[in-house]
Design an enzyme around this catalytic site. Structure first.
Site, PDB file in Angstrom:
ATOM      1  CG  ASP A 223      -1.138   8.540 -16.088  1.00 35.54           C
ATOM      2  OD1 ASP A 223      -1.214   8.899 -14.898  1.00 35.54           O
ATOM      3  OD2 ASP A 223      -0.063   8.259 -16.657  1.00 35.54           O
ATOM      4  CE  LYS A 227       2.514  10.482 -16.963  1.00 31.18           C
ATOM      5  NZ  LYS A 227       2.788   9.228 -17.666  1.00 31.18           N
TER       6      LYS A 227
HETATM    7  N1  LIG Z   1       5.146   3.005 -11.569  1.00 30.81           N
HETATM    8  C1  LIG Z   1       5.736   3.929 -12.346  1.00 30.81           C
HETATM    9  O1  LIG Z   1       6.556   3.608 -13.242  1.00 30.81           O
HETATM   10  C2  LIG Z   1       5.422   5.383 -12.158  1.00 30.81           C
HETATM   11  C3  LIG Z   1       6.090   6.347 -12.941  1.00 30.81           C
HETATM   12  C4  LIG Z   1       5.845   7.706 -12.718  1.00 30.81           C
HETATM   13  C5  LIG Z   1       4.935   8.085 -11.740  1.00 30.81           C
HETATM   14  N2  LIG Z   1       4.281   7.130 -11.031  1.00 30.81           N
HETATM   15  C6  LIG Z   1       3.328   7.566 -10.005  1.00 30.81           C
HETATM   16  O2  LIG Z   1       3.843   7.187  -8.739  1.00 30.81           O
HETATM   17  C7  LIG Z   1       2.756   6.966  -7.833  1.00 30.81           C
HETATM   18  C8  LIG Z   1       2.907   5.570  -7.207  1.00 30.81           C
HETATM   19  O3  LIG Z   1       2.881   4.602  -8.239  1.00 30.81           O
HETATM   20  P1  LIG Z   1       3.139   3.052  -7.925  1.00 30.81           P
HETATM   21  O4  LIG Z   1       3.306   2.417  -9.256  1.00 30.81           O
HETATM   22  O5  LIG Z   1       4.211   2.929  -6.906  1.00 30.81           O
HETATM   23  O6  LIG Z   1       1.732   2.641  -7.286  1.00 30.81           O
HETATM   24  P2  LIG Z   1       1.426   1.405  -6.302  1.00 30.81           P
HETATM   25  O7  LIG Z   1       2.410   0.320  -6.503  1.00 30.81           O
HETATM   26  O8  LIG Z   1      -0.026   1.135  -6.464  1.00 30.81           O
HETATM   27  O9  LIG Z   1       1.702   1.999  -4.832  1.00 30.81           O
HETATM   28  C9  LIG Z   1       0.889   2.984  -4.256  1.00 30.81           C
HETATM   29  C10 LIG Z   1       1.221   3.028  -2.789  1.00 30.81           C
HETATM   30  O10 LIG Z   1       0.505   4.128  -2.205  1.00 30.81           O
HETATM   31  C11 LIG Z   1      -0.020   3.680  -0.954  1.00 30.81           C
HETATM   32  N3  LIG Z   1      -1.103   4.560  -0.519  1.00 30.81           N
HETATM   33  C12 LIG Z   1      -2.321   4.765  -1.059  1.00 30.81           C
HETATM   34  N4  LIG Z   1      -3.026   5.645  -0.323  1.00 30.81           N
HETATM   35  C13 LIG Z   1      -2.218   6.010   0.706  1.00 30.81           C
HETATM   36  C14 LIG Z   1      -2.358   6.868   1.818  1.00 30.81           C
HETATM   37  N5  LIG Z   1      -3.487   7.566   2.035  1.00 30.81           N
HETATM   38  N6  LIG Z   1      -1.322   7.000   2.693  1.00 30.81           N
HETATM   39  C15 LIG Z   1      -0.181   6.311   2.495  1.00 30.81           C
HETATM   40  N7  LIG Z   1       0.023   5.473   1.469  1.00 30.81           N
HETATM   41  C16 LIG Z   1      -0.992   5.326   0.584  1.00 30.81           C
HETATM   42  C17 LIG Z   1      -0.440   2.263  -1.239  1.00 30.81           C
HETATM   43  O11 LIG Z   1      -0.649   1.565  -0.029  1.00 30.81           O
HETATM   44  P3  LIG Z   1      -1.132   0.026   0.018  1.00 30.81           P
HETATM   45  O12 LIG Z   1       0.127  -0.757  -0.259  1.00 30.81           O
HETATM   46  O13 LIG Z   1      -1.619  -0.132   1.412  1.00 30.81           O
HETATM   47  O14 LIG Z   1      -2.189  -0.111  -1.030  1.00 30.81           O
HETATM   48  C18 LIG Z   1       0.804   1.776  -2.003  1.00 30.81           C
HETATM   49  O15 LIG Z   1       1.831   1.440  -1.089  1.00 30.81           O
HETATM   50  C19 LIG Z   1       1.471   7.132  -8.663  1.00 30.81           C
HETATM   51  O16 LIG Z   1       0.972   8.420  -8.480  1.00 30.81           O
HETATM   52  C20 LIG Z   1       1.954   6.916 -10.089  1.00 30.81           C
HETATM   53  O17 LIG Z   1       1.145   7.564 -11.058  1.00 30.81           O
HETATM   54  C21 LIG Z   1       4.512   5.792 -11.193  1.00 30.81           C
END
Ligand SMILES: NC(=O)c1ccc[n+]([C@@H]2O[C@H](COP(=O)([O-])OP(=O)(O)OC[C@H]3O[C@@H](n4cnc5c(N)ncnc54)[C@H](OP(=O)(O)O)[C@@H]3O)[C@@H](O)[C@H]2O)c1
Length: 358
Positions: A223, A227
């Site tokens: 990751d 970045k």
């Molecule tokens: N969490 C943080 O603090 C943070 C900070 C910066 C960046 N990010 C980035 O933000 C992104 C999301 O992170 P998160 O923490 O929110 O992850 P998460 O909680 O695992 O959520 C991911 C979401 O994406 C959905 N998804 C996966 N494949 C998909 C598709 N083909 N079409 C539509 N939806 C799909 C999943 O669906 P399901 O619910 O059905 O599995 C889930 O709702 C990642 O790329 C992460 O690196 C996160």
């Protein structure tokens, strides 16, 4: 509560208000949905939302509270074309796809969506920090005037990419870039002083929600490498994925295990890290997981010993840090530091990029 009461009043919006489709209703997507209900987002119209299995484009269902939970239970089958059609049918002048997933497959479609006139705003690093061909396709779309909101991909919206681009626009060249780009690795090494086994600290960080459920996603350095690639490319170094040297903190025998087996063998991380820590401490130094890019474009992420006077030695909690030395900031680096993870700030970075599209 009755279904009628549970519904928000349908917003009275001008037909040309920017229309938004949200992909991903997880931690970040859920926080973004909450922000859409605040006055700051009152000019936006949500016309579609999807998780990995289901989607919704019916305006009255989209206006219901608990859309995230609703999509877990019911909705239409996933179909990107139908979501894009909802943007087209909105009649909006500005049509935005917000990607709050980590799906490489979806990211591989960003350039195509941009070429078709949709704006893309993303927290998903898989295109900007993925293979070079994808990055080049993105640059080609941007050269034709498309707009790509990627503030959330690095530092969860800390003003790093915007600063880097602004310096570059002013002719200021990046000499070196160094920092701590991961909240979880920041926390682990800010805390680790050898008094407790590393595995105990890792277990605690996992319980606090600072690591991914499988901490190898953090410890592998992948990751952080993504970045660094995004930043390096935005600084003018068109590096390939294989050009970033990555030091994984996961010992080789633990890399292919399933998550439960890995978690059961966490103590195998302890001895190698204790030895590294003792060696650093014998010189009065501390360990930090640093990302580094030098003037020749050499990129590396890994564990480094730094003296107590080093900016990364003075980090707290899960803070990220980005130190930019440039032709004009060369005596002291320009340092950007602060919370580099978390759903609220990441969702805010997405909203900021959507609003900036106008
Ligand atoms: N969490 C943080 O603090 C943070 C900070 C910066 C960046 N990010 C980035 O933000 C992104 C999301 O992170 P998160 O923490 O929110 O992850 P998460 O909680 O695992 O959520 C991911 C979401 O994406 C959905 N998804 C996966 N494949 C998909 C598709 N083909 N079409 C539509 N939806 C799909 C999943 O669906 P399901 O619910 O059905 O599995 C889930 O709702 C990642 O790329 C992460 O690196 C996160």
């Amino acid at each position: 509560m009755s279904a009628v009461l549970a519904e928000r009043a349908a917003p009275a919006l001008q037909p040309r208000a920017p229309a938004v489709v949200l992909l991903g209703t997880g931690v970040v997507g859920g926080a973004f949905l909450k922000l859409l209900n605040t006055p700051a987002a009152s000019a936006l119209r949500l016309v579609g939302a999807a998780n990995s299995q289901r989607q919704q484009t019916d305006p009255s269902r989209l206006a219901e509270r608990g859309l995230r939970e609703q999509l877990k239970r019911d909705g239409d089958a996933r179909d990107d074309a139908r979501l894009l059609a909802a943007l087209d049918d909105s009649g909006a002048g500005t049509k935005v796809v917000v990607d709050a997933t980590a799906s490489a497959e979806l990211a591989s479609r960003h350039a195509e969506w941009l070429a078709r006139g949709y704006h893309v705003v993303t927290a998903n690093k898989s295109l900007g920090g993925g293979d070079l061909a994808g990055w080049r396709a993105l640059q080609a779309a941007l050269a034709r005037g498309a707009r790509y909101g990627d503030a959330a991909t690095v530092g969860a919206g800390l003003p790093v990419l915007s600063t880097l681009r602004r310096l570059r626009d002013c002719g200021d060249g990046l000499l070196t870039l160094e920092g701590v780009f991961s909240g979880s690795l920041s926390y682990l090494f800010n805390q680790y002083d050898g008094s407790r086994p590393f595995s105990a600290l890792l277990g605690e960080a996992r319980r606090l929600g600072y690591t991914e459920p499988d901490p190898r996603s953090d410890l592998s350095g992948e990751d952080v490498a993504r970045k660094l690639l995004i930043l390096a490319r935005n600084a003018g170094f068109a590096l390939g994925w294989d050009e970033v040297e990555v030091e994984s903190l996961v010992p080789e025998p633990l890399r292919a295990l399933d998550t439960d087996d890995f978690l059961a063998r966490l103590d195998e991380l302890d001895a190698p890290l204790a030895a590294r820590h003792a060696e650093a401490a014998s010189r009065g130094h501390v360990l930090r997981y640093l990302a580094r890019l030098n003037q020749r474009g050499h990129a590396r992420v890994g564990l480094v010993e730094v003296p107590p006077t080093h900016p990364a030695a003075r980090l707290y909690g899960t803070d990220n840090q980005f130190a930019l030395t440039t032709t004009r900031y060369h005596t002291q680096p320009l340092v950007i530091q602060g919370p580099g993870a978390g759903p609220e700030v990441t969702a805010q970075a997405l909203l900021g990029d959507v609003l900036a599209l106008g």
